[in-house]
Design a protein around this motif. Structure first.
Motif, PDB file in Angstrom:
ATOM      1  N   TYR A 195       0.848  -1.195   0.000  1.00 53.32           N
ATOM      2  CA  TYR A 195       0.000   0.000   0.000  1.00 53.32           C
ATOM      3  C   TYR A 195       0.884   1.245   0.000  1.00 53.32           C
ATOM      4  N   ASN A 196       0.573   2.194  -0.885  1.00 51.66           N
ATOM      5  CA  ASN A 196       1.350   3.437  -0.988  1.00 51.66           C
ATOM      6  C   ASN A 196       0.462   4.646  -0.701  1.00 51.66           C
ATOM      7  N   ASN A 197       0.983   5.579   0.086  1.00 49.60           N
ATOM      8  CA  ASN A 197       0.267   6.833   0.311  1.00 49.60           C
ATOM      9  C   ASN A 197       0.491   7.816  -0.828  1.00 49.60           C
ATOM     10  N   GLY A 198       1.673   7.761  -1.421  1.00 48.48           N
ATOM     11  CA  GLY A 198       1.996   8.661  -2.516  1.00 48.48           C
ATOM     12  C   GLY A 198       2.625   7.913  -3.668  1.00 48.48           C
ATOM     13  N   TYR A 199       3.069   8.648  -4.684  1.00 53.34           N
ATOM     14  CA  TYR A 199       3.667   8.025  -5.856  1.00 53.34           C
ATOM     15  C   TYR A 199       5.053   7.458  -5.548  1.00 53.34           C
ATOM     16  N   VAL A 200       5.345   6.343  -6.187  1.00 52.59           N
ATOM     17  CA  VAL A 200       6.650   5.688  -6.090  1.00 52.59           C
ATOM     18  C   VAL A 200       7.296   5.698  -7.480  1.00 52.59           C
ATOM     19  N   GLU A 201       8.522   6.165  -7.568  1.00 52.57           N
ATOM     20  CA  GLU A 201       9.250   6.139  -8.839  1.00 52.57           C
ATOM     21  C   GLU A 201       9.762   4.721  -9.097  1.00 52.57           C
ATOM     22  N   PHE A 202       9.643   4.259 -10.343  1.00 57.16           N
ATOM     23  CA  PHE A 202      10.115   2.909 -10.664  1.00 57.16           C
ATOM     24  C   PHE A 202      10.927   2.917 -11.944  1.00 57.16           C
ATOM     25  N   ASP A 203      11.733   1.883 -12.109  1.00 61.83           N
ATOM     26  CA  ASP A 203      12.472   1.645 -13.336  1.00 61.83           C
ATOM     27  C   ASP A 203      12.552   0.133 -13.517  1.00 61.83           C
ATOM     28  N   ILE A 204      11.824  -0.398 -14.497  1.00 62.26           N
ATOM     29  CA  ILE A 204      11.746  -1.840 -14.722  1.00 62.26           C
ATOM     30  C   ILE A 204      12.764  -2.240 -15.779  1.00 62.26           C
ATOM     31  N   PRO A 205      13.819  -2.991 -15.426  1.00 66.13           N
ATOM     32  CA  PRO A 205      14.781  -3.449 -16.439  1.00 66.13           C
ATOM     33  C   PRO A 205      14.115  -4.422 -17.413  1.00 66.13           C
ATOM     34  N   ILE A 206      14.459  -4.302 -18.683  1.00 66.76           N
ATOM     35  CA  ILE A 206      13.975  -5.235 -19.703  1.00 66.76           C
ATOM     36  C   ILE A 206      15.119  -6.194 -20.028  1.00 66.76           C
ATOM     37  N   LYS A 207      14.915  -7.471 -19.733  1.00 68.37           N
ATOM     38  CA  LYS A 207      15.951  -8.474 -19.956  1.00 68.37           C
ATOM     39  C   LYS A 207      15.742  -9.148 -21.311  1.00 68.37           C
ATOM     40  N   TYR A 208      16.771  -9.091 -22.147  1.00 67.32           N
ATOM     41  CA  TYR A 208      16.695  -9.652 -23.497  1.00 67.32           C
ATOM     42  C   TYR A 208      17.340 -11.033 -23.548  1.00 67.32           C
ATOM     43  N   THR A 209      16.780 -11.880 -24.411  1.00 67.92           N
ATOM     44  CA  THR A 209      17.296 -13.242 -24.556  1.00 67.92           C
ATOM     45  C   THR A 209      18.086 -13.444 -25.851  1.00 67.92           C
ATOM     46  N   CYS A 210      18.020 -12.457 -26.758  1.00 69.97           N
ATOM     47  CA  CYS A 210      18.758 -12.575 -28.021  1.00 69.97           C
ATOM     48  C   CYS A 210      18.926 -11.190 -28.632  1.00 69.97           C
ATOM     49  N   ASP A 211      19.619 -11.123 -29.786  1.00 73.87           N
ATOM     50  CA  ASP A 211      19.909  -9.847 -30.434  1.00 73.87           C
ATOM     51  C   ASP A 211      18.954  -9.520 -31.578  1.00 73.87           C
ATOM     52  N   ALA A 212      17.852 -10.228 -31.671  1.00 72.68           N
ATOM     53  CA  ALA A 212      16.904 -10.021 -32.770  1.00 72.68           C
ATOM     54  C   ALA A 212      16.315  -8.617 -32.736  1.00 72.68           C
ATOM     55  N   THR A 213      15.962  -8.112 -33.907  1.00 75.92           N
ATOM     56  CA  THR A 213      15.313  -6.804 -34.008  1.00 75.92           C
ATOM     57  C   THR A 213      13.830  -6.948 -33.672  1.00 75.92           C
ATOM     58  N   PRO A 214      13.327  -6.172 -32.726  1.00 72.57           N
ATOM     59  CA  PRO A 214      11.919  -6.286 -32.338  1.00 72.57           C
ATOM     60  C   PRO A 214      10.976  -5.833 -33.451  1.00 72.57           C
ATOM     61  N   THR A 215       9.758  -6.300 -33.375  1.00 68.54           N
ATOM     62  CA  THR A 215       8.701  -5.863 -34.282  1.00 68.54           C
ATOM     63  C   THR A 215       7.521  -5.243 -33.532  1.00 68.54           C
ATOM     64  N   TYR A 216       7.332  -5.659 -32.275  1.00 71.70           N
ATOM     65  CA  TYR A 216       6.226  -5.135 -31.463  1.00 71.70           C
ATOM     66  C   TYR A 216       6.685  -4.905 -30.035  1.00 71.70           C
ATOM     67  N   ILE A 217       6.038  -3.922 -29.390  1.00 69.51           N
ATOM     68  CA  ILE A 217       6.194  -3.739 -27.951  1.00 69.51           C
ATOM     69  C   ILE A 217       4.803  -3.723 -27.334  1.00 69.51           C
ATOM     70  N   ALA A 218       4.685  -4.334 -26.175  1.00 68.91           N
ATOM     71  CA  ALA A 218       3.411  -4.372 -25.466  1.00 68.91           C
ATOM     72  C   ALA A 218       3.651  -4.052 -23.997  1.00 68.91           C
ATOM     73  N   ILE A 219       2.888  -3.112 -23.483  1.00 64.59           N
ATOM     74  CA  ILE A 219       2.958  -2.753 -22.069  1.00 64.59           C
ATOM     75  C   ILE A 219       1.576  -2.950 -21.478  1.00 64.59           C
ATOM     76  N   MET A 220       1.505  -3.645 -20.355  1.00 68.67           N
ATOM     77  CA  MET A 220       0.231  -3.899 -19.692  1.00 68.67           C
ATOM     78  C   MET A 220       0.347  -3.544 -18.216  1.00 68.67           C
ATOM     79  N   SER A 221      -0.591  -2.748 -17.732  1.00 67.81           N
ATOM     80  CA  SER A 221      -0.693  -2.451 -16.312  1.00 67.81           C
ATOM     81  C   SER A 221      -2.091  -2.825 -15.849  1.00 67.81           C
TER      82      SER A 221
END
Length: 247
Positions: A195-221
């Motif tokens: 439970y938070n009373n105020g805003y919390v700053e975050f930074d989510i690392p994105i871990k890659y499994t290969c060097d392929a060029t992406p085609t799509y990004i999807a963010i879900m909250s």
């Protein structure tokens, strides 16, 4: 001549770096909203509102007073899990905010969402601000009755993929992407439970499994992580603001 060449090369490098750093998802500040009829839309993103509004409720709405960064025109997103129904007949609905678009309501039992947008870059993390206020789980499907009375969880997830088309989420068939989904080359997740009373700053690392060029990004909250199986708390609220892809 050599000096001019060096200056030109430096200018091109700076320009290239600036353009690369600016490759963001539009309206990641969540300042731009539009209401059409009874439905709230957040521009360049989508929610479940088109489905839940058929019963008079927007589960994701703009927030003008409680924001992470104040200023003229600044807004945040407020995601509130709710029971959607009439006279006790209906379903629990987790509020969500995602890249893609709502497809359709499926009978009285769920919905379909087109998940992901074209994107060819490799961000290293997702930065932003959240405030989560979870409740105790008061709705659960048959397979998760043991969770009733326990604390709800929210989530922020990032998927970088080589999909040929958006992923079709259908919660009537339990078709959600996960960390082992085909075509997933980069993934980051932040589980929310405190439970938070105020805003919390975050930074989510994105871990890659290969060097392929992406085609799509999807963010879900989501205000209730298990909302796709109609499990969560009607007291859970998640505020989101100022998302930014970092390179």
């Amino acid at each position: 001549m050599m000096k001019k060449t060096v200056l030109l090369a430096g200018a091109l490098l700076l320009c290239s770096s600036a353009l690369y750093a600016q490759k963001q998802i539009e309206n990641s500040s969540f300042d731009q909203w539009e209401k059409k009829g009874k439905v709230w839309y957040v521009q360049h993103w989508d929610t479940a509102n088109k489905g839940t509004s058929t019963l008079g409720k927007n589960v994701t709405e703009p927030e003008e007073d409680f924001v992470a960064v104040k200023g003229p025109g600044k807004k945040a997103a407020r995601l509130k899990s709710q029971f959607i129904g009439v006279l006790g007949i209906g379903k629990f609905a987790s509020a969500c905010l995602y890249t893609g678009h709502f497809v359709k309501v499926v009978g009285t039992s769920g919905s379909q969402m087109s998940f992901g947008i074209p994107f060819s870059d490799r961000p290293q993390s997702l930065h932003g601000y959240y405030c989560y206020r979870p409740g105790k789980i008061d709705y659960a499907d048959k397979g998760h009755k043991d969770l009733l009375g326990t604390g709800d969880h929210g989530v922020i997830e990032v998927f970088v993929t080589t999909w040929k088309e958006p992923f079709l989420i259908d919660n009537t068939k339990k078709s959600d992407p996960g960390p082992q989904s085909p075509g997933l080359i980069g993934y980051g997740v932040l589980d929310l439970s405190k439970y938070n009373n105020g805003y919390v700053e975050f930074d989510i690392p994105i871990k890659y499994t290969c060097d392929a060029t992406p085609t799509y990004i999807a963010i879900m909250s989501s205000s209730s992580r298990m909302g796709s199986v109609f499990t969560g708390s009607t007291d859970s609220v998640l505020y989101l603001d100022e998302f930014e892809l970092r390179y």
